[in-house]
Design a protein around this motif. Structure first.
Motif, short mmCIF file in Angstrom:
data_model
loop_
_atom_site.label_atom_id
_atom_site.label_comp_id
_atom_site.label_asym_id
_atom_site.label_seq_id
_atom_site.Cartn_x
_atom_site.Cartn_y
_atom_site.Cartn_z
N GLN A 142 43.76 58.55 38.07
CA GLN A 142 43.86 57.14 38.44
C GLN A 142 43.76 56.97 39.95
O GLN A 142 44.30 57.76 40.72
CB GLN A 142 45.20 56.59 37.94
N THR A 143 43.06 55.92 40.38
CA THR A 143 43.00 55.59 41.79
C THR A 143 42.84 54.09 41.94
O THR A 143 42.66 53.38 40.97
CB THR A 143 41.83 56.34 42.49
N GLY A 144 42.91 53.60 43.18
CA GLY A 144 42.71 52.18 43.42
C GLY A 144 43.62 51.63 44.50
O GLY A 144 44.42 52.35 45.09
N ALA A 145 43.48 50.33 44.72
CA ALA A 145 44.27 49.65 45.73
C ALA A 145 45.75 49.72 45.37
O ALA A 145 46.14 49.37 44.26
CB ALA A 145 43.82 48.20 45.85
N PRO A 146 46.62 50.17 46.29
CA PRO A 146 48.03 50.38 45.96
C PRO A 146 48.88 49.12 46.00
O PRO A 146 49.75 48.93 45.17
CB PRO A 146 48.49 51.38 47.02
N SER A 147 48.68 48.26 46.98
CA SER A 147 49.47 47.03 47.11
C SER A 147 49.09 46.38 48.44
O SER A 147 48.22 46.85 49.16
CB SER A 147 50.98 47.30 47.08
N SER A 148 49.74 45.30 48.74
CA SER A 148 49.78 44.60 50.04
C SER A 148 48.60 43.69 50.34
O SER A 148 48.78 42.66 50.98
CB SER A 148 49.96 45.60 51.20
N ILE A 149 47.37 44.02 49.92
CA ILE A 149 46.23 43.15 50.20
C ILE A 149 45.90 42.38 48.94
O ILE A 149 45.32 42.92 47.99
CB ILE A 149 45.01 43.95 50.68
N ALA A 150 46.29 41.12 48.87
CA ALA A 150 46.09 40.31 47.67
C ALA A 150 44.60 40.17 47.35
O ALA A 150 43.77 39.94 48.24
CB ALA A 150 46.72 38.94 47.86
N ASN A 151 44.28 40.34 46.07
CA ASN A 151 42.92 40.14 45.56
C ASN A 151 41.89 41.04 46.24
O ASN A 151 40.71 40.69 46.35
CB ASN A 151 42.51 38.67 45.71
N ARG A 152 42.31 42.19 46.68
CA ARG A 152 41.40 43.14 47.33
C ARG A 152 40.36 43.66 46.33
O ARG A 152 40.69 44.01 45.20
CB ARG A 152 42.19 44.31 47.90
N VAL A 153 39.11 43.72 46.74
CA VAL A 153 38.02 44.18 45.90
C VAL A 153 37.63 45.61 46.29
O VAL A 153 37.51 45.91 47.48
CB VAL A 153 36.79 43.26 46.04
#
Length: 206
Positions: free
Chosen positions: A169-180
């Motif tokens: 699993q990978t991906g944006a962890p948190s903090s930046i809303a609606n990050r693409v």
């Protein structure tokens, strides 16, 4: 011949199914998961966070590729993508190397999480690595290749139940809303070297 085979890593290498995101029988999206559904996205891929959005879109990284996966994080900034590789015995006691391409309009960290799930009635999950800042996208809107080699623990002494798996699993962890974040050519292979992406026929992937 067997020695040469082992030396060059010939044969099927990629443990990930549909790493090029070209098979999407459930639909291309956009779709967002709830607590109980699996949204329309590339086959075999899971989008674990409620309200994040996934969709299959045209690939712009290389001309020989047709599709890539676009994942939009939720309002809390979480936007993960995962594949559950069948059978927790997969890669147990061996080195596993994960590689993929990613880009995002927002520079910043990507989480990396690998764990063993021992299935229904099996032993408790074993978290091998779970780091919210393991990878870093250095420049916005620029494709970047990521690699990581992880030692997978043995399953000796564990109880293995039905539907066990090894999760990547990978991906944006948190903090930046609606990050693409966009993903292309996702691979997981035995050994300590990330080899070029293994292109398999559409029919074989299907």
């Amino acid at each position: 011949p067997q020695e040469q085979f082992n030396l060059i890593g010939a044969g099927r290498r990629n443990l990930i199914i549909n790493g090029a995101f070209e098979v999407f029988q459930r639909g291309v999206g956009p779709a967002s998961p709830s607590s109980s559904n699996r949204p329309s996205t590339a086959d075999r891929w899971n989008i674990p966070n409620t309200s994040e959005v996934s969709e299959v879109v045209a690939n712009d990284r290389a001309s020989h590729l047709t599709k890539m996966l676009k994942v939009t994080a939720n309002s809390s900034g979480y936007g993960q993508v995962a594949q559950w590789i069948e059978n927790v015995r997969t890669a147990a006691g061996q080195s596993l190397t994960v590689s993929f391409w990613a880009k995002s309009p927002n520079a910043g960290p990507l989480r990396f999480h690998i764990y063993q799930n021992f299935g229904s009635g099996g032993s408790s999950n074993v978290s091998i690595i779970d780091d919210s800042n393991y990878f870093t996208i250095n420049q916005p809107n620029t494709w970047q290749r990521f690699e990581a080699t992880v030692e997978i623990p043995s399953v000796s002494g564990k109880t293995i139940g039905a539907s066990s798996y090894l999760a990547v699993q990978t991906g944006a962890p948190s903090s930046i809303a609606n990050r693409v974040v966009y993903y292309s050519e996702f691979q997981a292979e035995l050994g300590k070297v990330a080899t070029p992406f293994e292109h398999r026929s559409y029919g074989e992937e299907l």
